[in-house]
Design a protein around this motif. Structure first.
Motif, mmCIF file in Angstrom:
data_model
loop_
_atom_site.group_PDB
_atom_site.id
_atom_site.type_symbol
_atom_site.label_atom_id
_atom_site.label_comp_id
_atom_site.label_asym_id
_atom_site.label_seq_id
_atom_site.Cartn_x
_atom_site.Cartn_y
_atom_site.Cartn_z
ATOM 1 N N LEU A 170 39.546 51.121 39.172
ATOM 2 C CA LEU A 170 40.806 50.437 38.898
ATOM 3 C C LEU A 170 40.645 49.360 37.828
ATOM 4 O O LEU A 170 41.595 49.035 37.115
ATOM 5 C CB LEU A 170 41.357 49.816 40.181
ATOM 6 N N GLY A 171 39.448 48.802 37.702
ATOM 7 C CA GLY A 171 39.230 47.740 36.740
ATOM 8 C C GLY A 171 39.351 48.171 35.290
ATOM 9 O O GLY A 171 39.521 47.324 34.404
ATOM 10 N N LEU A 199 44.492 43.028 32.687
ATOM 11 C CA LEU A 199 43.354 43.020 31.770
ATOM 12 C C LEU A 199 43.707 43.538 30.379
ATOM 13 O O LEU A 199 42.867 43.499 29.471
ATOM 14 C CB LEU A 199 42.195 43.811 32.371
ATOM 15 N N ALA A 200 44.940 43.986 30.196
ATOM 16 C CA ALA A 200 45.432 44.328 28.859
ATOM 17 C C ALA A 200 46.548 43.389 28.431
ATOM 18 O O ALA A 200 46.691 43.075 27.246
ATOM 19 C CB ALA A 200 45.940 45.770 28.818
ATOM 20 N N VAL A 260 37.562 45.814 43.955
ATOM 21 C CA VAL A 260 37.677 45.149 42.651
ATOM 22 C C VAL A 260 38.568 43.922 42.835
ATOM 23 O O VAL A 260 39.400 43.881 43.738
ATOM 24 C CB VAL A 260 38.287 46.088 41.586
ATOM 25 N N PRO A 261 38.421 42.895 41.991
ATOM 26 C CA PRO A 261 39.260 41.703 42.109
ATOM 27 C C PRO A 261 40.732 42.015 41.835
ATOM 28 O O PRO A 261 41.072 43.030 41.211
ATOM 29 C CB PRO A 261 38.682 40.773 41.043
ATOM 30 N N ARG A 295 41.776 34.266 47.923
ATOM 31 C CA ARG A 295 41.281 35.645 48.018
ATOM 32 C C ARG A 295 41.133 36.246 46.626
ATOM 33 O O ARG A 295 42.106 36.341 45.876
ATOM 34 C CB ARG A 295 42.246 36.502 48.851
ATOM 35 N N PHE A 296 39.933 36.650 46.304
ATOM 36 C CA PHE A 296 39.692 37.344 45.040
ATOM 37 C C PHE A 296 39.875 38.845 45.214
ATOM 38 O O PHE A 296 40.282 39.541 44.287
ATOM 39 C CB PHE A 296 38.281 37.015 44.551
#
Length: 480
Positions: A425-426, A79-80, A70-71, A106-107
């Motif tokens: 994890l995302g 993301l929150a 995942v990125p 790097r993503f």
């Protein structure tokens, strides 16, 4: 580890988290500084217990060069709350590494870096108690509180002291455990043989490299990474490696942009609203969403195999999908000591054979850690589905008897109710924010209403209009 505060029924915690992996660490990070309730002058009183002496994320699989799937934005909080002090970018800033990361472009970061980032957060957050093993959970009907009994462990893992915490709510984040298929358990139960689960790979890597012949079982990302690592270290022309998989192919993970929308809150809500029987049929068929192999890893394996043909010989490496291990056991070698014999069957050919090997790596995945022992004191109060699994509502709460006024939230124990995104994890930050919004009765973390371009279901058709009440129906209404 912070000092254990004096906790009594008159001064309970608002939240006790059990287990400190990435998901409960995300919850702890987002809970830090959040008000306990609307108009409440004090922040949420949250504490978390973990039996291990410190945070470590899959230490046996931190293979050099292996990256997250995942990125980096799928860190504990971004993301929150991208303004949180616990973001991965702030970790880089704190270590004066922002510019090197910027130029690295790097993503997807390496697993070792993600582990280091999580350990950085775990060392700074208050209320994290490592070396604490939770033994039992009960509901105190008089106090309307959960009682959490724990054992404090010394550095050697031995019991040092007993304790009890009182809390209004609980968050279970005990994670998963390595899974060994039934036919292979005789090998792991016997001991004395180099048969290890992929979770312990790096701890036994040298022992595996010293083996004459190695077999890797499992077609997922871990199996691919371990096969590649072993291949790169074995001598040309004498690699002596078998890679076996039940799946019909060594398949790439579904990583298209629309395919990834199965790991959005939109799909999670859609999946949760489906009937139980439908959900149960969906999960096995979605294996390629989370059990396939990263395309870069597949390419690296093929490149390594190809390089070994440049001098006119093929590598002694056998890759066979569509194979099931029926039984396994030990046999006495003619020129060496005890060896391992695997009895194999090929699904499509309907053929059988035997494979003799010196070492086995079981890249056979993980299963959700059973909660029954930990929740034994609450068993009569837990409502279950037709298969005996705990019912979990949309806010990640166990469905409990109404006499239990506190909530038990679960993290990564809800695949049967929330879908393939449960271990991803995302979705960690979104799930943690959902839990905190529900727990506090406020919205400390406003969440997006829409997260995917895909509409995963049809909107319910509106009820027919009664003649004389509102506009008349048109033929097109039948298709709306």
């Amino acid at each position: 580890m912070t000092d254990q505060p004096a906790v009594t029924p008159d001064r309970p915690h608002d939240l006790v988290g059990i287990g400190i992996g990435p998901f409960n660490l995300s919850l702890a990070a987002l809970a830090h500084g959040v008000p306990a309730a609307p108009g409440h002058p004090h922040p949420l009183a949250a504490t978390f217990y973990e039996q291990n002496p410190a945070f470590h994320w899959h230490p046996g699989l931190l293979i050099d060069g292996a990256t997250l799937q995942v990125p980096f934005l799928a860190d504990l909080v971004t993301l929150a709350d991208p303004a949180s002090p616990w973001t991965f970018l702030n970790y880089l800033r704190a270590h004066d590494r922002l510019y090197p990361f910027y130029f690295a472009e790097r993503f997807h970061i390496e697993r070792t870096e993600y582990d280091a980032y999580c350990r950085w957060v775990s060392r700074q957050l208050p209320g994290l108690h490592f070396g604490h093993q939770v033994d039992a959970i009960r509901w105190n009907t008089d106090r309307h509180l959960f009682e959490v009994d724990f054992t404090q462990l010394d550095p050697a893992g031995e019991a040092e002291a007993l304790g009890r915490a009182y809390t209004r709510h609980i968050a279970l984040g005990v994670g998963t455990e390595p899974f060994v298929p039934e036919p292979l358990r005789p090998l792991t139960d016997a001991g004395g043989l180099p048969v290890i689960h992929s979770a312990d790979y790096l701890h036994h890597r040298q022992e595996l490299l010293d083996a004459g012949h190695i077999t890797v079982i499992g077609s997922g990302q871990s199996g691919a990474e371990i096969f590649l690592d072993l291949l790169r270290t074995r001598p040309h022309g004498a690699e002596k490696i078998h890679w076996l998989a039940r799946t019909p192919a060594f398949a790439p993970m579904e990583y298209s942009k629309l395919g990834l929308e199965h790991f959005t809150p939109d799909y999670t809500r859609y999946f949760h609203a489906l009937p139980e029987a439908v959900r149960d049929t969906l999960v096995p068929g979605q294996w390629q969403l989370h059990k396939g192999i990263d395309a870069d890893t597949i390419a690296a394996i093929h490149d390594e195999l190809y390089r070994r043909t440049l001098h006119g010989t093929w590598p002694d490496a056998t890759l066979t999908p569509g194979v099931t291990v029926r039984t396994a056991g030990r046999i006495a070698g003619r020129l060496s000591g005890t060896r391992i014999e695997l009895h194999l069957s090929h699904t499509q050919q309907a053929t059988r054979t035997r494979l003799t090997t010196d070492a086995v790596v079981l890249a056979t995945g993980y299963r959700e850690r059973p909660l029954d022992t930990l929740l034994a004191g609450l068993a009569p109060r837990i409502r279950r589905d037709a298969s005996g699994r705990p019912r979990i509502d949309e806010a990640f709460r166990l469905d409990l008897d109404p006499t239990v006024t506190g909530h038990i939230y679960v993290q990564n124990a809800e695949r049967h109710t929330h879908g393939v995104g449960a271990p991803d994890l995302g979705l960690a930050a979104w799930r943690s924010a959902t839990i905190l919004n529900d727990l506090t009765g406020t919205t400390p973390y406003p969440l997006p209403q829409r997260t995917a371009f895909t509409t995963f279901g049809l909107a319910p058709r509106p009820a027919p209009r009664v003649p004389g009440q509102g506009a008349a129906r048109s033929p097109q209404d039948e298709y709306r």
